[in-house]
Design a protein around this motif. Structure first.
Motif, PDB file in Angstrom:
ATOM      1  N   THR A 162       8.912 125.763  24.506  1.00  0.00           N
ATOM      2  CA  THR A 162      10.322 125.675  24.918  1.00  0.00           C
ATOM      3  C   THR A 162      11.274 125.535  23.729  1.00  0.00           C
ATOM      4  OG1 THR A 162       9.900 123.330  25.265  1.00  0.00           O
ATOM      5  CG2 THR A 162       9.927 124.728  27.237  1.00  0.00           C
ATOM      6  N   ASN A 163      10.738 125.182  22.572  1.00  0.00           N
ATOM      7  CA  ASN A 163      11.572 125.006  21.374  1.00  0.00           C
ATOM      8  C   ASN A 163      10.914 125.755  20.208  1.00  0.00           C
ATOM      9  OD1 ASN A 163      13.449 124.057  19.545  1.00  0.00           O
ATOM     10  ND2 ASN A 163      12.509 122.037  19.318  1.00  0.00           N
ATOM     11  N   PRO A 164      11.225 127.042  20.063  1.00  0.00           N
ATOM     12  CA  PRO A 164      10.538 127.842  19.037  1.00  0.00           C
ATOM     13  C   PRO A 164      10.667 127.211  17.639  1.00  0.00           C
ATOM     14  CG  PRO A 164      11.959 129.221  20.409  1.00  0.00           C
ATOM     15  CD  PRO A 164      12.245 127.809  20.790  1.00  0.00           C
ATOM     16  N   ALA A 165       9.584 127.304  16.870  1.00  0.00           N
ATOM     17  CA  ALA A 165       9.575 126.669  15.538  1.00  0.00           C
ATOM     18  C   ALA A 165      10.726 127.164  14.671  1.00  0.00           C
ATOM     19  CB  ALA A 165       8.235 126.932  14.853  1.00  0.00           C
ATOM     20  N   LYS A 166      11.122 128.419  14.845  1.00  0.00           N
ATOM     21  CA  LYS A 166      12.196 128.974  13.998  1.00  0.00           C
ATOM     22  C   LYS A 166      13.552 128.305  14.278  1.00  0.00           C
ATOM     23  CE  LYS A 166      13.362 133.028  16.896  1.00  0.00           C
ATOM     24  NZ  LYS A 166      14.419 132.357  17.628  1.00  0.00           N
ATOM     25  N   ASP A 167      13.683 127.633  15.432  1.00  0.00           N
ATOM     26  CA  ASP A 167      14.931 126.940  15.777  1.00  0.00           C
ATOM     27  C   ASP A 167      14.795 125.425  15.696  1.00  0.00           C
ATOM     28  OD1 ASP A 167      15.913 129.455  16.464  1.00  0.00           O
ATOM     29  OD2 ASP A 167      15.215 129.263  18.546  1.00  0.00           O
ATOM     30  N   ASN A 168      13.632 124.948  15.277  1.00  0.00           N
ATOM     31  CA  ASN A 168      13.364 123.506  15.272  1.00  0.00           C
ATOM     32  C   ASN A 168      13.804 122.922  13.918  1.00  0.00           C
ATOM     33  OD1 ASN A 168      12.134 120.968  15.061  1.00  0.00           O
ATOM     34  ND2 ASN A 168      10.451 121.550  16.405  1.00  0.00           N
ATOM     35  N   ILE A 169      15.022 122.410  13.895  1.00  0.00           N
ATOM     36  CA  ILE A 169      15.642 121.950  12.633  1.00  0.00           C
ATOM     37  C   ILE A 169      14.787 120.884  11.944  1.00  0.00           C
ATOM     38  CG2 ILE A 169      17.725 120.920  11.601  1.00  0.00           C
ATOM     39  CD1 ILE A 169      18.356 123.577  12.914  1.00  0.00           C
ATOM     40  N   LYS A 170      14.270 119.944  12.741  1.00  0.00           N
ATOM     41  CA  LYS A 170      13.488 118.852  12.153  1.00  0.00           C
ATOM     42  C   LYS A 170      12.224 119.401  11.471  1.00  0.00           C
ATOM     43  CE  LYS A 170      11.609 114.343  13.269  1.00  0.00           C
ATOM     44  NZ  LYS A 170      11.091 113.505  14.335  1.00  0.00           N
ATOM     45  N   ALA A 171      11.526 120.301  12.172  1.00  0.00           N
ATOM     46  CA  ALA A 171      10.290 120.873  11.606  1.00  0.00           C
ATOM     47  C   ALA A 171      10.610 121.709  10.363  1.00  0.00           C
ATOM     48  CB  ALA A 171       9.597 121.729  12.662  1.00  0.00           C
ATOM     49  N   ILE A 172      11.728 122.415  10.402  1.00  0.00           N
ATOM     50  CA  ILE A 172      12.116 123.241   9.243  1.00  0.00           C
ATOM     51  C   ILE A 172      12.437 122.335   8.050  1.00  0.00           C
ATOM     52  CG2 ILE A 172      13.965 124.753   8.343  1.00  0.00           C
ATOM     53  CD1 ILE A 172      13.976 126.071  11.178  1.00  0.00           C
ATOM     54  N   GLU A 173      13.154 121.254   8.320  1.00  0.00           N
ATOM     55  CA  GLU A 173      13.483 120.315   7.229  1.00  0.00           C
ATOM     56  C   GLU A 173      12.224 119.684   6.642  1.00  0.00           C
ATOM     57  OE1 GLU A 173      17.995 119.028   8.523  1.00  0.00           O
ATOM     58  OE2 GLU A 173      16.374 117.538   8.725  1.00  0.00           O
ATOM     59  N   GLN A 174      11.317 119.271   7.533  1.00  0.00           N
ATOM     60  CA  GLN A 174      10.045 118.665   7.064  1.00  0.00           C
ATOM     61  C   GLN A 174       9.268 119.671   6.211  1.00  0.00           C
ATOM     62  OE1 GLN A 174       7.877 117.623  10.613  1.00  0.00           O
ATOM     63  NE2 GLN A 174       8.703 115.547  10.703  1.00  0.00           N
ATOM     64  N   THR A 175       9.237 120.915   6.678  1.00  0.00           N
ATOM     65  CA  THR A 175       8.472 121.956   5.967  1.00  0.00           C
ATOM     66  C   THR A 175       9.071 122.233   4.597  1.00  0.00           C
ATOM     67  OG1 THR A 175       7.889 122.940   8.087  1.00  0.00           O
ATOM     68  CG2 THR A 175       7.657 124.345   6.151  1.00  0.00           C
ATOM     69  N   ARG A 176      10.397 122.353   4.550  1.00  0.00           N
ATOM     70  CA  ARG A 176      11.053 122.616   3.256  1.00  0.00           C
ATOM     71  C   ARG A 176      10.862 121.439   2.313  1.00  0.00           C
ATOM     72  NH1 ARG A 176      16.800 125.210   5.107  1.00  0.00           N
ATOM     73  NH2 ARG A 176      15.976 127.176   5.879  1.00  0.00           N
ATOM     74  N   TYR A 177      10.890 120.227   2.865  1.00  0.00           N
ATOM     75  CA  TYR A 177      10.692 119.040   2.034  1.00  0.00           C
ATOM     76  C   TYR A 177       9.301 119.093   1.388  1.00  0.00           C
ATOM     77  CZ  TYR A 177       9.622 114.334   0.583  1.00  0.00           C
ATOM     78  OH  TYR A 177       9.213 113.264  -0.172  1.00  0.00           O
ATOM     79  N   LEU A 178       8.300 119.486   2.181  1.00  0.00           N
ATOM     80  CA  LEU A 178       6.941 119.571   1.631  1.00  0.00           C
ATOM     81  C   LEU A 178       6.891 120.565   0.474  1.00  0.00           C
ATOM     82  CD1 LEU A 178       4.767 119.578   4.908  1.00  0.00           C
ATOM     83  CD2 LEU A 178       5.001 117.703   3.267  1.00  0.00           C
ATOM     84  N   GLY A 179       7.556 121.690   0.644  1.00  0.00           N
ATOM     85  CA  GLY A 179       7.592 122.705  -0.420  1.00  0.00           C
ATOM     86  C   GLY A 179       8.260 122.160  -1.681  1.00  0.00           C
ATOM     87  N   GLN A 180       9.386 121.474  -1.503  1.00  0.00           N
ATOM     88  CA  GLN A 180      10.110 120.912  -2.662  1.00  0.00           C
ATOM     89  C   GLN A 180       9.263 119.865  -3.374  1.00  0.00           C
ATOM     90  OE1 GLN A 180      13.515 119.757  -0.498  1.00  0.00           O
ATOM     91  NE2 GLN A 180      14.479 121.784  -0.656  1.00  0.00           N
ATOM     92  N   ARG A 181       8.592 119.047  -2.583  1.00  0.00           N
ATOM     93  CA  ARG A 181       7.762 117.980  -3.164  1.00  0.00           C
ATOM     94  C   ARG A 181       6.561 118.581  -3.924  1.00  0.00           C
ATOM     95  NH1 ARG A 181       7.840 113.923  -5.681  1.00  0.00           N
ATOM     96  NH2 ARG A 181       6.339 112.311  -5.327  1.00  0.00           N
ATOM     97  N   LEU A 182       5.988 119.639  -3.373  1.00  0.00           N
ATOM     98  CA  LEU A 182       4.880 120.305  -4.082  1.00  0.00           C
ATOM     99  C   LEU A 182       5.382 120.849  -5.419  1.00  0.00           C
ATOM    100  CD1 LEU A 182       3.004 122.228  -1.215  1.00  0.00           C
ATOM    101  CD2 LEU A 182       2.198 120.218  -2.454  1.00  0.00           C
ATOM    102  N   ASN A 183       6.578 121.456  -5.423  1.00  0.00           N
ATOM    103  CA  ASN A 183       7.155 121.953  -6.683  1.00  0.00           C
ATOM    104  C   ASN A 183       7.286 120.817  -7.682  1.00  0.00           C
ATOM    105  OD1 ASN A 183       7.534 124.521  -5.642  1.00  0.00           O
ATOM    106  ND2 ASN A 183       9.672 124.156  -5.054  1.00  0.00           N
ATOM    107  N   GLU A 184       7.903 119.719  -7.235  1.00  0.00           N
ATOM    108  CA  GLU A 184       8.138 118.574  -8.142  1.00  0.00           C
ATOM    109  C   GLU A 184       6.826 118.076  -8.736  1.00  0.00           C
ATOM    110  OE1 GLU A 184      11.785 116.649  -5.553  1.00  0.00           O
ATOM    111  OE2 GLU A 184       9.947 115.478  -5.846  1.00  0.00           O
ATOM    112  N   LEU A 185       5.836 117.879  -7.863  1.00  0.00           N
ATOM    113  CA  LEU A 185       4.561 117.300  -8.325  1.00  0.00           C
ATOM    114  C   LEU A 185       3.816 118.253  -9.250  1.00  0.00           C
ATOM    115  CD1 LEU A 185       3.500 115.677  -4.959  1.00  0.00           C
ATOM    116  CD2 LEU A 185       3.950 114.434  -7.079  1.00  0.00           C
ATOM    117  N   CYS A 186       3.812 119.521  -8.916  1.00  0.00           N
ATOM    118  CA  CYS A 186       3.045 120.475  -9.726  1.00  0.00           C
ATOM    119  C   CYS A 186       3.717 120.737 -11.066  1.00  0.00           C
ATOM    120  CB  CYS A 186       2.841 121.780  -8.978  1.00  0.00           C
ATOM    121  SG  CYS A 186       1.733 121.582  -7.574  1.00  0.00           S
TER     122      CYS A 186
END
Ligand SMILES: Cc1cc2nc3c(=O)[nH]c(=O)nc-3n(C[C@H](O)[C@H](O)[C@H](O)COP(=O)(O)O)c2cc1C
Length: 189
Positions: A162-186
């Motif tokens: 009922t709430n497609p992932a492409k429109d799920n702001i919270k999941a998108i924010e969490q996902t982008r945060y993970l990407g940013q954190r991986l960049n920082e750590l690596c």
């Protein structure tokens, strides 16, 4: 920075792929995606070849995946929840990580050479129930342990029916945060 993304979804433009696109838009460096439903990988057959020799006796697409796992700086597991955990083809790939077990547990002296890395988990689920993450987080824990990765976090897109992932702001924010954190750590190391 090399990131390996394991995609456990059978759907070309599904919810998991929507979040993979989000993390890809943030991640720096080289990215390789492996589609669990497209590769030819069979399950571990407990032949115990790895008890005495490095590697795996089954010569299929897993040989290239081992090499990718051993060399990457970051690994992202992105999967729809199927029956509470990873999709079956992704789980099949996990069974082949068993070849890393003997060296880790002193059954074989010769060690594997797996670069230490950071890991992140992305999950999409049709529904949601109390503690639904327990099983999949447990499986992910195994995966990250065997691949010599420190898990930095997880992103969940719930109720995708009922709430497609492409429109799920919270999941998108969490996902982008993970990407940013991986960049920082690596890039820190
Ligand atoms: C075989 C199968 C098992 C599933 N099991 C679960 C489940 O245990 N819990 C849940 O919430 N959704 C479950 N779902 C729904 C998917 O997790 C959900 O539709 C997901 O977002 C699909 O992602 P995709 O479009 O990337 O493939 C299941 C779907 C399938 C096909």
């Amino acid at each position: 920075m090399k990131t390996l993304i394991l995609n456990g979804s059978p759907r070309k433009n599904g919810h998991t792929v929507a979040l993979i696109d989000e993390i890809k838009s943030v991640l720096k460096g080289e990215i390789k995606i492996i589609d669990a439903y497209k590769v030819n990988v069979s399950a571990c057959k407990d032949c115990r070849y790895c008890f005495t020799k490095k590697g795996c006796s089954i010569k299929d697409d897993m040989q290239e995946i081992y090499s990718d796992i051993e060399k990457c700086d970051a690994v992202v597991v992105a999967t729809p929840m199927h029956f509470g955990t990873f999709s079956a083809p992704l789980f099949t790939i996990c069974t082949r990580l068993q070849s890393y077990w003997p060296a880790k547990n002193n059954v074989r002296e010769e060690q594997d050479d797996i670069k230490p890395k950071y890991g992140a988990l992305i999950v999409t689920t049709g529904g949601k129930w109390v503690n639904m993450e327990l099983l999949i987080e447990g499986t992910a824990d195994f995966f990250f342990h065997y691949t010599n990765a420190e898990q930095i976090g997880s992103a969940y897109a719930y109720y995708t029916d009922t709430n497609p992932a492409k429109d799920n702001i919270k999941a998108i924010e969490q996902t982008r945060y993970l990407g940013q954190r991986l960049n920082e750590l690596c890039y820190r190391e």
